[in-house]
Design a protein around this motif. Structure first.
Motif, PDB file in Angstrom:
ATOM      1  N   VAL A 100      46.332  46.473  62.933  1.00  8.16           N
ATOM      2  CA  VAL A 100      47.055  47.830  62.749  1.00  8.16           C
ATOM      3  C   VAL A 100      47.179  47.968  61.143  1.00  8.16           C
ATOM      4  CG1 VAL A 100      48.949  49.444  62.803  1.00  8.16           C
ATOM      5  CG2 VAL A 100      48.118  48.278  65.004  1.00  8.16           C
ATOM      6  N   LEU A 101      47.740  46.961  60.487  1.00  3.61           N
ATOM      7  CA  LEU A 101      47.861  46.813  59.200  1.00  3.61           C
ATOM      8  C   LEU A 101      46.589  46.536  58.697  1.00  3.61           C
ATOM      9  CD1 LEU A 101      49.310  46.442  56.734  1.00  3.61           C
ATOM     10  CD2 LEU A 101      50.017  44.050  56.942  1.00  3.61           C
ATOM     11  N   ASP A 102      45.678  45.885  59.055  1.00  2.00           N
ATOM     12  CA  ASP A 102      44.480  45.545  58.506  1.00  2.00           C
ATOM     13  C   ASP A 102      43.703  46.889  58.406  1.00  2.00           C
ATOM     14  OD1 ASP A 102      44.739  42.906  58.372  1.00  2.00           O
ATOM     15  OD2 ASP A 102      43.259  42.251  60.029  1.00  2.00           O
ATOM     16  N   CYS A 136      40.777  41.749  46.889  1.00  2.00           N
ATOM     17  CA  CYS A 136      39.568  41.698  47.176  1.00  2.00           C
ATOM     18  C   CYS A 136      39.056  41.790  48.682  1.00  2.00           C
ATOM     19  CB  CYS A 136      38.980  40.238  46.888  1.00  2.00           C
ATOM     20  SG  CYS A 136      39.991  38.831  47.461  1.00  2.00           S
ATOM     21  N   ASP A 137      40.011  41.819  49.548  1.00  2.00           N
ATOM     22  CA  ASP A 137      39.761  41.997  51.021  1.00  2.00           C
ATOM     23  C   ASP A 137      41.119  42.356  51.807  1.00  2.00           C
ATOM     24  OD1 ASP A 137      41.007  39.566  52.401  1.00  2.00           O
ATOM     25  OD2 ASP A 137      39.987  38.557  50.644  1.00  2.00           O
ATOM     26  N   ALA A 138      40.839  42.740  52.834  1.00  4.52           N
ATOM     27  CA  ALA A 138      41.993  43.474  53.678  1.00  4.52           C
ATOM     28  C   ALA A 138      42.827  42.414  54.046  1.00  4.52           C
ATOM     29  CB  ALA A 138      41.195  44.434  54.654  1.00  4.52           C
ATOM     30  N   ALA A 139      42.406  41.322  54.522  1.00  4.09           N
ATOM     31  CA  ALA A 139      43.187  40.164  55.113  1.00  4.09           C
ATOM     32  C   ALA A 139      44.328  39.489  54.068  1.00  4.09           C
ATOM     33  CB  ALA A 139      42.391  39.037  55.719  1.00  4.09           C
ATOM     34  N   THR A 140      43.717  39.479  52.859  1.00  4.66           N
ATOM     35  CA  THR A 140      44.610  39.082  51.676  1.00  4.66           C
ATOM     36  C   THR A 140      45.615  40.021  51.495  1.00  4.66           C
ATOM     37  OG1 THR A 140      42.715  37.707  50.868  1.00  4.66           O
ATOM     38  CG2 THR A 140      44.915  38.045  49.416  1.00  4.66           C
ATOM     39  N   VAL A 141      45.446  41.342  51.530  1.00  7.49           N
ATOM     40  CA  VAL A 141      46.395  42.458  51.019  1.00  7.49           C
ATOM     41  C   VAL A 141      47.428  42.403  52.085  1.00  7.49           C
ATOM     42  CG1 VAL A 141      46.654  44.795  50.631  1.00  7.49           C
ATOM     43  CG2 VAL A 141      44.581  43.589  49.443  1.00  7.49           C
ATOM     44  N   ALA A 142      46.741  42.297  53.372  1.00  5.29           N
ATOM     45  CA  ALA A 142      47.740  42.429  54.781  1.00  5.29           C
ATOM     46  C   ALA A 142      48.847  41.387  54.796  1.00  5.29           C
ATOM     47  CB  ALA A 142      46.813  42.629  55.839  1.00  5.29           C
ATOM     48  N   PHE A 143      48.261  39.992  54.426  1.00  3.65           N
ATOM     49  CA  PHE A 143      49.009  38.994  54.240  1.00  3.65           C
ATOM     50  C   PHE A 143      50.381  39.201  53.276  1.00  3.65           C
ATOM     51  CE2 PHE A 143      50.579  34.812  52.829  1.00  3.65           C
ATOM     52  CZ  PHE A 143      51.144  34.079  54.197  1.00  3.65           C
TER      53      PHE A 143
END
Length: 246
Positions: free
Chosen positions: A141-143, A161-168
């Motif tokens: 959902v967050l990704d 740079c990527d969704a995973a980093t921002v989501a974390f």
């Protein structure tokens, strides 16, 4: 309804009842005092029946983690439907996560403690698979929201740079702030702050740092948080301690 379907429904209802009682035990005395013997003594069922549902107390803890993840997922899915821009929607996820933690602080904390190696080792493979399934659903959902913001240019920082980093980064500030507010209220660094505004400000620090537009100086996000309170009917949920599950 067939006999098999009726039996399946009865098992699910018993599972829910046992988890209700286990959650109360966990809230009363903590994980170290949570045992299947105590759960059996608290209910009308034999220890053998309890073992038909949970292979160990660690398996039981993981089942409670799954319950927490289901509640969180239901609230996340509601948050992404909040009428607003992409930054307001991610604020909605922070709001939903914090509200869930305030209503069910024990479930909130056990989702993390349930990742301890000794818990994972003693949890059934089927239960761990179910936990990973719901963790994946919550994370997705967050990704998706972050990926959409990156693709639309709402996030402008070159470091994003990527969704995973921002989501974390968002999960870290949301979990960290909420956990500290719950477990370290008397710490000097928390006592001197307005606890009602801490999460909102920390979220703004992170989102402004990501250059997630509109930036906080250009939008009334305090009003967004107030709208979210009405949207989730916060007072009713806090009063009932009931939250939806998927």
């Amino acid at each position: 309804m067939t006999t098999a379907q009726r039996k399946q429904r009865e098992l699910a209802q018993r599972d829910d009842m046992l988890l209700d009682q286990a959650q109360e035990l966990l809230e009363e005395s903590g994980f170290s005092n949570l045992t299947l013997d105590k759960l059996a003594a608290r209910t009308e069922f034999s220890k053998g029946t309890i073992y038909n549902h949970f292979s160990s107390k660690e398996d039981l803890l993981t089942a409670l983690c799954i319950r927490g993840l289901q509640i969180q997922l239901a609230m996340y899915l509601k948050a992404v439907e909040f009428p607003g821009n992409s930054r307001e929607k991610v604020i909605g996820l922070h709001y939903a996560y914090n509200l869930y933690a305030r209503i069910h602080p024990t479930l909130f904390m056990c989702v993390l403690s349930g990742l301890a190696p000794h818990v994972i080792e003693k949890t059934s493979a089927k239960r761990m698979e179910e936990r990973r399934f719901f963790e994946g659903k919550v994370t997705a959902v967050l990704d998706r929201l972050v990926q959409q913001a990156l693709e639309s240019g709402h996030i402008a920082s070159p470091l994003a740079c990527d969704a995973a980093t921002v989501a974390f980064a968002n999960w870290a500030v949301g979990f960290g702030t909420t956990a500290l507010l719950q477990s370290a209220k008397r710490a000097t660094s928390i006592e001197r702050l307005d606890s009602n505004a801490v999460l909102r400000r920390n979220v703004d620090f992170v989102l402004d740092g990501l250059l997630w537009h509109p930036l906080s100086h250009a939008w009334d996000y305090e009003a967004t948080w107030l709208r979210l309170s009405d949207y989730f009917d916060e007072q009713a949920l806090l009063g009932s301690r009931l939250l939806p599950r998927v």
